[in-house]
Enzyme design. Structure first.
Site, mmCIF file in Angstrom:
data_model
loop_
_atom_site.group_PDB
_atom_site.id
_atom_site.type_symbol
_atom_site.label_atom_id
_atom_site.label_comp_id
_atom_site.label_asym_id
_atom_site.label_seq_id
_atom_site.Cartn_x
_atom_site.Cartn_y
_atom_site.Cartn_z
ATOM 1 N N LYS A 4 -2.622 4.428 -4.273
ATOM 2 C CA LYS A 4 -2.992 5.466 -5.238
ATOM 3 C C LYS A 4 -1.951 6.572 -5.278
ATOM 4 O O LYS A 4 -2.256 7.735 -5.161
ATOM 5 C CB LYS A 4 -4.380 6.020 -4.946
ATOM 6 C CG LYS A 4 -4.673 6.256 -3.499
ATOM 7 C CD LYS A 4 -6.139 6.647 -3.320
ATOM 8 C CE LYS A 4 -6.594 6.369 -1.909
ATOM 9 N NZ LYS A 4 -7.985 6.578 -1.675
ATOM 10 N N MET A 29 -8.210 9.964 8.316
ATOM 11 C CA MET A 29 -8.736 10.435 7.025
ATOM 12 C C MET A 29 -9.684 11.627 7.222
ATOM 13 O O MET A 29 -10.724 11.716 6.573
ATOM 14 C CB MET A 29 -9.481 9.292 6.304
ATOM 15 C CG MET A 29 -8.576 8.145 5.942
ATOM 16 S SD MET A 29 -9.465 6.684 5.355
ATOM 17 C CE MET A 29 -9.885 5.874 6.897
ATOM 18 N N ASP A 46 0.837 -1.211 0.000
ATOM 19 C CA ASP A 46 0.000 0.000 0.000
ATOM 20 C C ASP A 46 0.865 1.251 0.000
ATOM 21 O O ASP A 46 2.022 1.224 0.404
ATOM 22 C CB ASP A 46 -0.867 0.024 1.264
ATOM 23 C CG ASP A 46 -2.180 -0.692 1.059
ATOM 24 O OD1 ASP A 46 -2.497 -1.031 -0.091
ATOM 25 O OD2 ASP A 46 -2.880 -0.899 2.059
HETATM 26 N N1 SAH Z 1 -4.302 0.935 8.556
HETATM 27 C C1 SAH Z 1 -3.791 2.273 8.810
HETATM 28 C C2 SAH Z 1 -4.793 3.343 8.485
HETATM 29 C C3 SAH Z 1 -5.161 3.426 7.017
HETATM 30 S S1 SAH Z 1 -6.275 4.736 6.699
HETATM 31 C C4 SAH Z 1 -3.331 2.364 10.266
HETATM 32 O O1 SAH Z 1 -3.640 1.464 11.058
HETATM 33 O O2 SAH Z 1 -2.659 3.327 10.605
HETATM 34 C C5 SAH Z 1 -5.170 6.031 6.231
HETATM 35 C C6 SAH Z 1 -5.152 7.116 7.274
HETATM 36 O O3 SAH Z 1 -4.303 6.753 8.363
HETATM 37 C C7 SAH Z 1 -4.589 8.433 6.788
HETATM 38 O O4 SAH Z 1 -5.551 9.185 6.072
HETATM 39 C C8 SAH Z 1 -4.242 9.090 8.103
HETATM 40 O O5 SAH Z 1 -5.399 9.570 8.750
HETATM 41 C C9 SAH Z 1 -3.705 7.911 8.890
HETATM 42 N N2 SAH Z 1 -2.228 7.785 8.813
HETATM 43 C C10 SAH Z 1 -1.553 6.774 8.265
HETATM 44 N N3 SAH Z 1 -0.215 6.960 8.404
HETATM 45 C C11 SAH Z 1 -0.060 8.125 9.079
HETATM 46 C C12 SAH Z 1 1.061 8.856 9.545
HETATM 47 N N4 SAH Z 1 2.322 8.437 9.348
HETATM 48 N N5 SAH Z 1 0.851 10.028 10.204
HETATM 49 C C13 SAH Z 1 -0.413 10.472 10.421
HETATM 50 N N6 SAH Z 1 -1.513 9.806 10.001
HETATM 51 C C14 SAH Z 1 -1.342 8.647 9.343
#
Ligand code: SAH
Length: 262
Positions: free
Chosen positions: A65, A178, A43
């Site tokens: 994406k 998100m 991803d």
């Molecule tokens: N499975 C992932 C979440 C996927 S949804 C998890 O458990 O973290 C994607 C969202 O995760 C992004 O839009 C943001 O809100 C958050 N996110 C992912 N990586 C991040 C990071 N390094 N810093 C801040 N927010 C993050």
């Protein structure tokens, strides 16, 4: 489901949580699975440093994406995983954070099992835990909140999304994934639900990467300050008394230069 990645009998896929970006926040199990993989489906939000653990001969397929392109359709990802697993490949599905937190891991498990493919899951550190921690925000500090709610700010197409009015009354710390593009709507709903305009808020973007930045404000100013700050996705919003805690002056994180993990 309690199998280890080594016992998983082919055809088999391992869903691996890669954490928020810094390879030092991978688990040892994740590193082990990545090292064994012959095919990796990766991803967008997986940090590049994580892929250094893949073997040179591994086939790495990016299915996010990146660059504003359409993401790969979910059904195609399912078919690709099934096909590769049936060919006897050691398939790792590498996801940012934790595979089961807003990561469609559940849907992928269902599709794989329906196709007769075994699944093992390696949890990862989810952004909703990692991002507040990066700036010292203790999400369930008992002086402030009895718990925390992880909520998506991105409603399902045609679906209702979170009940913000109920969340406003819950007393829980709200950790929103998100949430950048819908921040105006979220703030308005929380205010209408009765959450005080003076409630502390924080935004942490690109946590645990060299681009990490944070913003501290209140619910009343969150949408405007987020807009003018230029902080962008990926970001976590934290709303609740805990958002006033921690270190408002920490910015760029220093991801490990690492690592020698055996
Ligand atoms: N499975 C992932 C979440 C996927 S949804 C998890 O458990 O973290 C994607 C969202 O995760 C992004 O839009 C943001 O809100 C958050 N996110 C992912 N990586 C991040 C990071 N390094 N810093 C801040 N927010 C993050």
């Amino acid at each position: 489901m309690n199998r280890t990645t080594e016992d998983c009998q082919a055809p088999c896929v391992t869903l691996v949580g890669a954490g928020p970006g810094d390879p030092e926040l991978l688990t040892l199990k994740a590193i082990k699975a990545i090292r064994r993989a012959t095919v990796l489906l990766v991803d967008d939000l997986v940090g590049d440093g994580v892929l250094r653990y893949a073997r040179r001969s591994a086939r790495i397929i990016h299915v996010g994406k990146r660059g504003g392109c359409q993401s790969t359709p979910q059904a195609f990802i399912h078919r690709l995983m099934v096909a590769q697993a049936r060919q006897g490949q050691r398939v790792v599905r590498l996801k940012g954070g934790d595979p089961f937190v807003f990561g469609r891991g559940g849907e992928e498990c269902d599709a794989l099992r329906q196709a007769g493919v075994q699944v093992t899951v390696v949890p990862g550190i989810t952004a909703g835990i990692a991002a507040p921690a990066a700036v010292g925000i203790p999400v369930t500090d008992r002086r402030c909140a009895p718990g925390v709610a992880f909520v998506t700010g991105h409603a399902q197409p045609g679906g209702g999304g979170a009940d913000w009015a109920a969340l406003a009354r819950s007393g829980l710390t709200l950790v929103v994934y998100m949430g950048v593009s819908a921040v105006g709507h979220i703030v308005q709903q929380l205010l209408e639900g009765g959450l005080a305009a003076s409630t502390p808020a924080a935004v942490i973007s690109a946590a645990h990467t060299p681009r990490q930045r944070q913003l501290r404000c209140t619910l009343a100013t969150l949408a405007a300050e987020l807009h003018t700050s230029g902080l962008a996705s990926p970001a976590i919003l934290v709303i609740g008394e805990v958002a006033a805690l921690g270190a408002a002056d920490i910015d760029a994180a220093v991801p490990g230069s690492l690592l020698g993990v055996g």
